[in-house]
Design a protein around this motif. Sequence first.
Motif, PDB file in Angstrom:
ATOM      1  N   ILE A  94      -0.237   2.557  -6.392  1.00  0.00           N
ATOM      2  CA  ILE A  94      -1.665   2.646  -6.094  1.00  0.00           C
ATOM      3  C   ILE A  94      -1.971   1.524  -5.105  1.00  0.00           C
ATOM      4  CG2 ILE A  94      -4.019   2.492  -6.975  1.00  0.00           C
ATOM      5  CD1 ILE A  94      -2.885   3.311  -9.734  1.00  0.00           C
ATOM      6  N   GLY A  95      -2.568   1.882  -3.992  1.00  0.00           N
ATOM      7  CA  GLY A  95      -2.986   0.892  -3.002  1.00  0.00           C
ATOM      8  C   GLY A  95      -4.501   0.831  -2.958  1.00  0.00           C
ATOM      9  N   VAL A  96      -5.042  -0.368  -2.853  1.00  0.00           N
ATOM     10  CA  VAL A  96      -6.492  -0.559  -2.757  1.00  0.00           C
ATOM     11  C   VAL A  96      -6.778  -1.192  -1.401  1.00  0.00           C
ATOM     12  CG1 VAL A  96      -8.528  -1.650  -3.773  1.00  0.00           C
ATOM     13  CG2 VAL A  96      -6.679  -0.835  -5.255  1.00  0.00           C
ATOM     14  N   PHE A  97      -7.706  -0.576  -0.663  1.00  0.00           N
ATOM     15  CA  PHE A  97      -8.007  -0.992   0.704  1.00  0.00           C
ATOM     16  C   PHE A  97      -9.503  -1.221   0.870  1.00  0.00           C
ATOM     17  CE2 PHE A  97      -4.284   1.648   0.542  1.00  0.00           C
ATOM     18  CZ  PHE A  97      -3.353   0.914   1.245  1.00  0.00           C
ATOM     19  N   ASN A  98      -9.860  -2.092   1.817  1.00  0.00           N
ATOM     20  CA  ASN A  98     -11.260  -2.410   2.070  1.00  0.00           C
ATOM     21  C   ASN A  98     -11.528  -2.416   3.562  1.00  0.00           C
ATOM     22  OD1 ASN A  98     -11.193  -5.240   3.255  1.00  0.00           O
ATOM     23  ND2 ASN A  98      -9.803  -5.380   1.527  1.00  0.00           N
ATOM     24  N   GLU A  99     -12.801  -2.494   3.926  1.00  0.00           N
ATOM     25  CA  GLU A  99     -13.192  -2.446   5.337  1.00  0.00           C
ATOM     26  C   GLU A  99     -13.448  -3.806   5.969  1.00  0.00           C
ATOM     27  OE1 GLU A  99     -15.616   1.738   5.551  1.00  0.00           O
ATOM     28  OE2 GLU A  99     -16.721  -0.056   4.985  1.00  0.00           O
ATOM     29  N   ARG A 100     -13.802  -4.820   5.189  1.00  0.00           N
ATOM     30  CA  ARG A 100     -14.287  -6.056   5.806  1.00  0.00           C
ATOM     31  C   ARG A 100     -13.618  -7.343   5.364  1.00  0.00           C
ATOM     32  NH1 ARG A 100     -20.148  -5.628   7.892  1.00  0.00           N
ATOM     33  NH2 ARG A 100     -20.193  -3.432   8.372  1.00  0.00           N
ATOM     34  N   ALA A 134      -9.090   3.629  -2.937  1.00  0.00           N
ATOM     35  CA  ALA A 134      -7.862   3.562  -3.728  1.00  0.00           C
ATOM     36  C   ALA A 134      -7.051   4.810  -3.409  1.00  0.00           C
ATOM     37  CB  ALA A 134      -8.177   3.498  -5.217  1.00  0.00           C
ATOM     38  N   ILE A 135      -5.758   4.612  -3.139  1.00  0.00           N
ATOM     39  CA  ILE A 135      -4.861   5.719  -2.813  1.00  0.00           C
ATOM     40  C   ILE A 135      -3.679   5.663  -3.766  1.00  0.00           C
ATOM     41  CG2 ILE A 135      -3.398   6.756  -1.050  1.00  0.00           C
ATOM     42  CD1 ILE A 135      -5.237   5.421   1.033  1.00  0.00           C
ATOM     43  N   ALA A 136      -3.388   6.809  -4.382  1.00  0.00           N
ATOM     44  CA  ALA A 136      -2.262   6.898  -5.314  1.00  0.00           C
ATOM     45  C   ALA A 136      -1.151   7.732  -4.690  1.00  0.00           C
ATOM     46  CB  ALA A 136      -2.708   7.525  -6.624  1.00  0.00           C
ATOM     47  N   GLU A 137       0.064   7.203  -4.747  1.00  0.00           N
ATOM     48  CA  GLU A 137       1.246   7.951  -4.329  1.00  0.00           C
ATOM     49  C   GLU A 137       1.880   8.529  -5.592  1.00  0.00           C
ATOM     50  OE1 GLU A 137       5.690   7.384  -2.396  1.00  0.00           O
ATOM     51  OE2 GLU A 137       4.443   5.629  -2.736  1.00  0.00           O
ATOM     52  N   MET A 138       2.046   9.837  -5.618  1.00  0.00           N
ATOM     53  CA  MET A 138       2.608  10.513  -6.773  1.00  0.00           C
ATOM     54  C   MET A 138       4.117  10.682  -6.607  1.00  0.00           C
ATOM     55  SD  MET A 138      -0.232  10.749  -8.303  1.00  0.00           S
ATOM     56  CE  MET A 138       0.136  11.728  -9.736  1.00  0.00           C
TER      57      MET A 138
END
Length: 160
Positions: A94-100, A134-138
Motif C-alpha cells: 500500500i502506497g500513500v501519496f500527497n500533493e504538497r 492510497a494505492i494498493a498493489e494486489m
Amino acid sequence: MRTMKPGRSGTVDRRRVLAGTAGSVLALALRPAAAAQPRTETTESAIRRFAGDNPIRPGRVSLDLPPLVENGNTVPLSISVESPMTQADHVRRIGVFNERNPQPNVVTLHLRPGAGRAQVATRIRLADTQRITAIAEMSDGTYWSASADAIVTLAACLEG
C-alpha cells in the motif's frame, strides 16, 4: 562551571554560554516566516514509480482521513483494502501519496498473506490543504485506489 580568568584557555564562562544560547534562540525566533521545502518529485512521478505503467482503478481501498485538520503535525490516517489475505489473493503493498508535502510518497507498507487483514492506522504530517491518495498493489498485479481531501488550518512539514 568555573569562570574564565584572564590568560587561561580551555575553560568556559557560563555567562558566555548562556548569552550564546539566548542569541541563537533569538535569531531563530526572528527569522522570516518559514518557507516550504522544495518538492523532491511530482506526485504523478512518485505514483508511477510505485505502480509503473499499470492502470490504477478506483475501489477496494478505503481511506479514512479527517476532512478538517486543525494541526498538520499529527493527522490520523487509516487504510483498509478489501482482500481475503490468502496466499492466492492478498495485498502486496500500500502506497500513500500527497500533493504538497516535500516528499510525495508518505509511506509504502508491505503486507503478506499472514497479516490477517489489510488494514493499517497511523498518523502523518501534512504541509497544507491537499489530497491524499492510497494505492494498493494486489497479488494478481492489479492496482486499486482511494483518495481523500484534507483542509489543514495549521501546516506542518515547513522549515524553521
